[in-house]
Motif scaffolding. Structure first.
Motif, PDB file in Angstrom:
ATOM      1  N   ARG B  14      -0.993  14.140  -0.200  1.00 24.45           N
ATOM      2  CA  ARG B  14      -0.982  14.780  -1.526  1.00 24.45           C
ATOM      3  C   ARG B  14      -0.723  13.758  -2.637  1.00 24.45           C
ATOM      4  NH1 ARG B  14       1.951  20.323  -2.044  1.00 24.45           N
ATOM      5  NH2 ARG B  14       0.616  20.277  -3.881  1.00 24.45           N
ATOM      6  N   LEU B  15       0.096  12.738  -2.319  1.00 21.94           N
ATOM      7  CA  LEU B  15       0.307  11.664  -3.299  1.00 21.94           C
ATOM      8  C   LEU B  15      -1.000  10.919  -3.535  1.00 21.94           C
ATOM      9  CD1 LEU B  15       3.744  10.236  -2.059  1.00 21.94           C
ATOM     10  CD2 LEU B  15       3.332  11.138  -4.360  1.00 21.94           C
ATOM     11  N   LYS B  16      -1.681  10.630  -2.428  1.00 23.42           N
ATOM     12  CA  LYS B  16      -2.932   9.876  -2.496  1.00 23.42           C
ATOM     13  C   LYS B  16      -3.983  10.638  -3.298  1.00 23.42           C
ATOM     14  CE  LYS B  16      -3.957   6.851   1.043  1.00 23.42           C
ATOM     15  NZ  LYS B  16      -4.262   6.647   2.474  1.00 23.42           N
ATOM     16  N   ALA B  17      -3.980  11.964  -3.118  1.00 19.95           N
ATOM     17  CA  ALA B  17      -4.965  12.800  -3.823  1.00 19.95           C
ATOM     18  C   ALA B  17      -4.577  13.013  -5.294  1.00 19.95           C
ATOM     19  CB  ALA B  17      -5.090  14.146  -3.118  1.00 19.95           C
ATOM     20  N   GLN B  60       3.129   3.308  -5.236  1.00 16.77           N
ATOM     21  CA  GLN B  60       2.488   4.333  -4.409  1.00 16.77           C
ATOM     22  C   GLN B  60       1.399   3.785  -3.502  1.00 16.77           C
ATOM     23  OE1 GLN B  60       1.712   8.262  -6.120  1.00 16.77           O
ATOM     24  NE2 GLN B  60       2.874   7.604  -7.907  1.00 16.77           N
ATOM     25  N   SER B  61       1.094   2.496  -3.661  1.00 14.15           N
ATOM     26  CA  SER B  61       0.121   1.913  -2.729  1.00 14.15           C
ATOM     27  C   SER B  61       0.786   1.578  -1.395  1.00 14.15           C
ATOM     28  CB  SER B  61      -0.488   0.646  -3.344  1.00 14.15           C
ATOM     29  OG  SER B  61       0.483  -0.369  -3.430  1.00 14.15           O
ATOM     30  N   LEU B  62       2.127   1.589  -1.378  1.00 13.32           N
ATOM     31  CA  LEU B  62       2.835   1.311  -0.129  1.00 13.32           C
ATOM     32  C   LEU B  62       2.844   2.558   0.766  1.00 13.32           C
ATOM     33  CD1 LEU B  62       5.856  -0.698  -1.582  1.00 13.32           C
ATOM     34  CD2 LEU B  62       3.962  -1.622  -0.229  1.00 13.32           C
ATOM     35  N   PRO B  63       2.935   2.361   2.095  1.00 13.84           N
ATOM     36  CA  PRO B  63       2.806   3.503   3.014  1.00 13.84           C
ATOM     37  C   PRO B  63       3.825   4.619   2.773  1.00 13.84           C
ATOM     38  CG  PRO B  63       2.640   1.432   4.213  1.00 13.84           C
ATOM     39  CD  PRO B  63       3.015   1.074   2.813  1.00 13.84           C
ATOM     40  N   LEU B  64       5.064   4.257   2.400  1.00 10.28           N
ATOM     41  CA  LEU B  64       6.070   5.299   2.150  1.00 10.28           C
ATOM     42  C   LEU B  64       6.366   5.406   0.657  1.00 10.28           C
ATOM     43  CD1 LEU B  64       8.654   4.513   5.020  1.00 10.28           C
ATOM     44  CD2 LEU B  64       6.804   6.190   5.073  1.00 10.28           C
ATOM     45  N   GLY B  65       5.431   4.947  -0.161  1.00 13.35           N
ATOM     46  CA  GLY B  65       5.667   4.853  -1.607  1.00 13.35           C
ATOM     47  C   GLY B  65       6.162   6.157  -2.220  1.00 13.35           C
ATOM     48  N   LYS B 104      14.070  -2.854   4.831  1.00 16.94           N
ATOM     49  CA  LYS B 104      12.730  -2.593   5.405  1.00 16.94           C
ATOM     50  C   LYS B 104      12.141  -1.308   4.827  1.00 16.94           C
ATOM     51  CE  LYS B 104      12.274  -5.858   8.606  1.00 16.94           C
ATOM     52  NZ  LYS B 104      11.213  -6.861   8.531  1.00 16.94           N
ATOM     53  N   LEU B 105      12.991  -0.269   4.745  1.00 16.87           N
ATOM     54  CA  LEU B 105      12.528   1.010   4.178  1.00 16.87           C
ATOM     55  C   LEU B 105      12.002   0.818   2.764  1.00 16.87           C
ATOM     56  CD1 LEU B 105      14.930   4.062   4.526  1.00 16.87           C
ATOM     57  CD2 LEU B 105      12.629   3.810   5.442  1.00 16.87           C
ATOM     58  N   ARG B 106      12.771   0.066   1.968  1.00 23.85           N
ATOM     59  CA  ARG B 106      12.359  -0.172   0.578  1.00 23.85           C
ATOM     60  C   ARG B 106      11.069  -0.965   0.522  1.00 23.85           C
ATOM     61  NH1 ARG B 106      16.468   1.256  -3.021  1.00 23.85           N
ATOM     62  NH2 ARG B 106      18.599   0.733  -2.435  1.00 23.85           N
ATOM     63  N   GLN B 107      10.916  -1.936   1.458  1.00 19.07           N
ATOM     64  CA  GLN B 107       9.661  -2.709   1.485  1.00 19.07           C
ATOM     65  C   GLN B 107       8.475  -1.794   1.771  1.00 19.07           C
ATOM     66  OE1 GLN B 107      10.441  -5.857   4.309  1.00 19.07           O
ATOM     67  NE2 GLN B 107      11.994  -6.775   2.969  1.00 19.07           N
ATOM     68  N   GLY B 108       8.729  -0.683   2.474  1.00 16.50           N
ATOM     69  CA  GLY B 108       7.671   0.297   2.724  1.00 16.50           C
ATOM     70  C   GLY B 108       7.496   1.264   1.573  1.00 16.50           C
ATOM     71  N   ALA B 218       7.006   8.130  13.854  1.00 14.89           N
ATOM     72  CA  ALA B 218       6.214   6.900  13.994  1.00 14.89           C
ATOM     73  C   ALA B 218       6.009   6.227  12.645  1.00 14.89           C
ATOM     74  CB  ALA B 218       4.872   7.217  14.652  1.00 14.89           C
ATOM     75  N   LEU B 219       5.707   7.035  11.623  1.00 18.44           N
ATOM     76  CA  LEU B 219       5.481   6.487  10.273  1.00 18.44           C
ATOM     77  C   LEU B 219       6.743   5.792   9.748  1.00 18.44           C
ATOM     78  CD1 LEU B 219       3.522   9.466   8.658  1.00 18.44           C
ATOM     79  CD2 LEU B 219       2.653   7.124   8.920  1.00 18.44           C
ATOM     80  N   LEU B 220       7.877   6.425   9.985  1.00 17.36           N
ATOM     81  CA  LEU B 220       9.133   5.856   9.495  1.00 17.36           C
ATOM     82  C   LEU B 220       9.512   4.612  10.302  1.00 17.36           C
ATOM     83  CD1 LEU B 220      11.079   6.520   7.250  1.00 17.36           C
ATOM     84  CD2 LEU B 220      12.190   8.200   8.723  1.00 17.36           C
ATOM     85  N   LEU B 221       9.299   4.677  11.619  1.00 20.12           N
ATOM     86  CA  LEU B 221       9.646   3.525  12.464  1.00 20.12           C
ATOM     87  C   LEU B 221       8.844   2.290  12.067  1.00 20.12           C
ATOM     88  CD1 LEU B 221      11.463   2.759  14.864  1.00 20.12           C
ATOM     89  CD2 LEU B 221       9.535   3.251  16.379  1.00 20.12           C
ATOM     90  N   ASN B 222       7.623   2.508  11.575  1.00 21.54           N
ATOM     91  CA  ASN B 222       6.803   1.384  11.116  1.00 21.54           C
ATOM     92  C   ASN B 222       7.502   0.575  10.021  1.00 21.54           C
ATOM     93  OD1 ASN B 222       4.605   1.587  12.765  1.00 21.54           O
ATOM     94  ND2 ASN B 222       3.284   2.640  11.291  1.00 21.54           N
ATOM     95  N   HIS B 223       8.463   1.217   9.344  1.00 17.74           N
ATOM     96  CA  HIS B 223       9.132   0.537   8.223  1.00 17.74           C
ATOM     97  C   HIS B 223      10.629   0.401   8.454  1.00 17.74           C
ATOM     98  CE1 HIS B 223       5.366   0.491   6.176  1.00 17.74           C
ATOM     99  NE2 HIS B 223       5.201   1.712   6.629  1.00 17.74           N
ATOM    100  N   LEU B 224      11.012   0.200   9.705  1.00 16.70           N
ATOM    101  CA  LEU B 224      12.418  -0.064  10.045  1.00 16.70           C
ATOM    102  C   LEU B 224      12.581  -1.329  10.872  1.00 16.70           C
ATOM    103  CD1 LEU B 224      13.634   3.518  11.124  1.00 16.70           C
ATOM    104  CD2 LEU B 224      14.223   2.302   9.017  1.00 16.70           C
TER     105      LEU B 224
END
Lengths: 95, 474
Positions: B14-17, B60-65, B104-108, B218-224
């Motif tokens: 929804r953010l992307k859209a 918002q270009s970041l995966p968890l932006g 790491k979370l913030r970097q995501g 999985a999405l969150l683990l990608n940024h931990l």
């Protein structure tokens, strides 16, 4: 294996905790119960088994011996419950 | 519908859209907290203004932006409290730095929002050992949320957080996720930096996600994950895309059922739900095999030597000098230590410090600590042997559903024995996940049951694939 019995006031002193007599009696009873359970480990012959300190062992971890940014003095002192100027304050230790 | 009920995956779309902004999400989560936190007691504190400011600046270009994530109150976030649900740190501690996992979370792109209740210093499995408030199970508020990451699980399951971070030393992510009906993942030991996680038992502690779905985990683990040279036990290994197995089938996946985990004493409703889940996994093409982990019975005793021993050493740092509670009535330094610590720590923390100090004291080290480290080797070897035959191991997460508040209070041994299925996973350093697998009805309320899946070291991708396949088919 020593008999599972805790000298609670001695251990409290080592732990830097002070216990009222009521607390001491309460914890002693509870912890002796836990120790009796832990003694199930004695039923197994563990003589020659190598101990494991970490499940994913890593050895000799070093980093480059170069300086890097750390906390400022003010950051270090920012949570001090009591301070005098730029020092932590503690009760008097030398007569 | 409030965005607080959404998943990370859905919010990203929804953010992307362009349908919503990060500010919308933070506002909806804050509104949900205001509406329901009084009842659930999941958050100890939250700063909506600070989160809104970060959300407005989120890339918002970041995966968890721009996605807000609730944080267990034992992870340092710059400028925020970090109480560990202890009186010792409740009065006057503000974190001067971000924990490695938070960086790491913030970097995501994620935004830390709120401090979640827990058992004091993560010692407990009901969150009743919090010195700062009661957290209730969203499914039945007469019951505990589990613990020690009970605030994280209650917030996620109660839709007052999108997702949260917890920490797991003997089951503290997986068990509350099971009790509340959400997903909880403990990564392989060393995957996530422990820098800035207030240490409980350093050889067992690991940070991980608590989420509404397996995909979100999985999405969150990608940024931990990733090496952090401030934690010498963090592993210098490749971090894969943990979502890479999501949506793939499990045909031919070998799943082991350890006979020692299917025992009398497990609640009949839990057994029935787990049995049905195993049948479902088989219907998806998995090959189910009976296996044995013969030293399982040593797990709890081993843990309750190692964890208190490490805790007693780790908690020696709380001396009332540099931060935290300082007694106002001490006249000399020894009295200062004794009073500051005794006034600051609650009963379970004192119990574990006393137990650990005793077991490390002169004359007892070989009898307890060394012996437990040897038992740990046997437990680890059991898993190594099992994983030569199977890809994933399945069991109940906990032998019972959520207890009533007060039911296990002041009965430490009974509470410790409840960790029987989760503890060995920490001792062996393996990744483990709990996913909801049905309900058991008690007192007219349907309480969630958790299915635990255990993976090979560093094989979270397969673990998440299996968990997702099951979750999707349910």
């Amino acid at each position: 294996m020593p008999a599972a019995h805790i000298d609670i006031q001695h251990v409290a002193k080592l732990s830097r905790l002070s216990l009222t007599p009521e607390e001491a009696a309460h914890y002693e009873k509870q912890l002796n119960g836990v120790l009796a359970y832990i003694d199930t480990l004695t039923a197994h012959d563990l003589g020659d088994v190598e101990p494991t300190a970490h499940a994913m062992p890593v050895w000799d971890v070093t980093r480059a011996d170069t300086s890097r940014p750390g906390f400022s003095q003010e950051q270090c002192l920012s949570n001090a419950p009591k301070r005098v100027g730029d020092q932590f304050q503690i009760p008097k230790v030398i007569e | 519908m409030s965005l607080a009920t959404s998943t990370i995956a859905h919010l990203r779309q929804r953010l992307k859209a362009g349908e919503i902004t990060p500010r919308d999400i933070v506002q909806d989560v804050a509104k949900a907290i205001e509406a329901r936190n009084g009842e659930l007691g999941a958050y100890l504190s939250y700063d909506t203004e600070a989160a809104l400011k970060e959300a407005d600046q989120a890339d918002q270009s970041l995966p968890l932006g721009g996605i807000p994530i609730g944080i267990k109150d034992n992870l340092n976030v710059t400028g925020q409290p970090c109480t560990c649900a202890s009186k010792f740190l409740a009065e006057n501690y503000t974190s001067p730095y971000d924990a490695g996992a938070i960086q790491k979370l913030r970097q995501g792109g994620a935004v830390p929002l709120g401090r979640l209740n827990m058992d004091e210093f993560a010692m407990g499995s009901t969150t009743e050992n919090s010195a700062l408030g009661t957290t209730r199970n969203p499914r039945d508020t007469r019951r505990v949320p589990g613990g020690s990451s009970g605030g994280s699980a209650a917030a996620v399951a109660g839709d007052i957080a999108i997702a949260a971070l917890g920490s797991d030393t003997g089951g503290s992510i997986r068990q509350p996720a099971a009790f509340c009906g959400c997903v909880g993942l403990k990564p392989t030991y060393g995957r996530v930096s422990r820098f800035g996680l207030v240490a409980f038992a350093s050889s067992l502690d690991q940070v991980g996600p608590i989420t509404k779905t397996v995909e979100d985990a999985a999405l969150l683990l990608n940024h931990l994950c990733g090496k952090d040279d401030r934690d010498s036990t963090s592993l210098n290994v490749e971090v894969p895309d943990f979502t890479s197995g999501i949506g793939k089938d499990i045909k031919g996946l070998r799943i082991g059922l350890p006979k020692e985990y299917f025992i009398d004493g497990t609640h009949a409703g839990v057994s029935a739900a787990v049995d049905a889940a195993i049948q479902k996994l088989e219907s998806l093409g998995a090959i189910i095999e009976q296996i044995s982990l013969p030293h399982t019975e040593l797990g709890v005793a081993t843990y309750y030597v190692l964890a208190p021993a490490e805790a007693s050493a780790n908690l020696a740092r709380f001396d009332g000098v540099r931060y935290g509670h300082r007694s106002s009535s001490a006249s000399d330094l020894m009295e200062h230590y004794l009073k500051s610590r005794s006034e600051g720590f609650g009963p379970e923390v004192k119990r574990r410090i006393l137990l650990g100090t005793y077991m490390l004291s002169s004359g007892y080290y070989d009898a307890y600590y060394l012996r437990a480290q040897k038992a740990r080797t046997l437990i680890r070897n059991d898993f190594t042997e099992a994983f030569s035959k199977v890809d994933v191991i399945v069991s109940p997460t906990s032998p019972a559903p959520a207890h009533k508040l007060g039911e296990l209070k002041d009965n430490p041994l009974a509470a410790y024995l409840e960790d029987v299925f989760t503890i060995p996973v920490n001792l062996a350093g393996l990744p483990g996940i709990s996913v909801p697998c049905g309900d058991v009805e008690l007192d007219g309320v349907k309480l969630p049951v958790g299915l635990q899946l255990i993976g090979k070291p560093l094989d979270e991708v397969t673990l998440l694939r299996a968990a997702h396949a099951y979750e999707h088919a349910r």
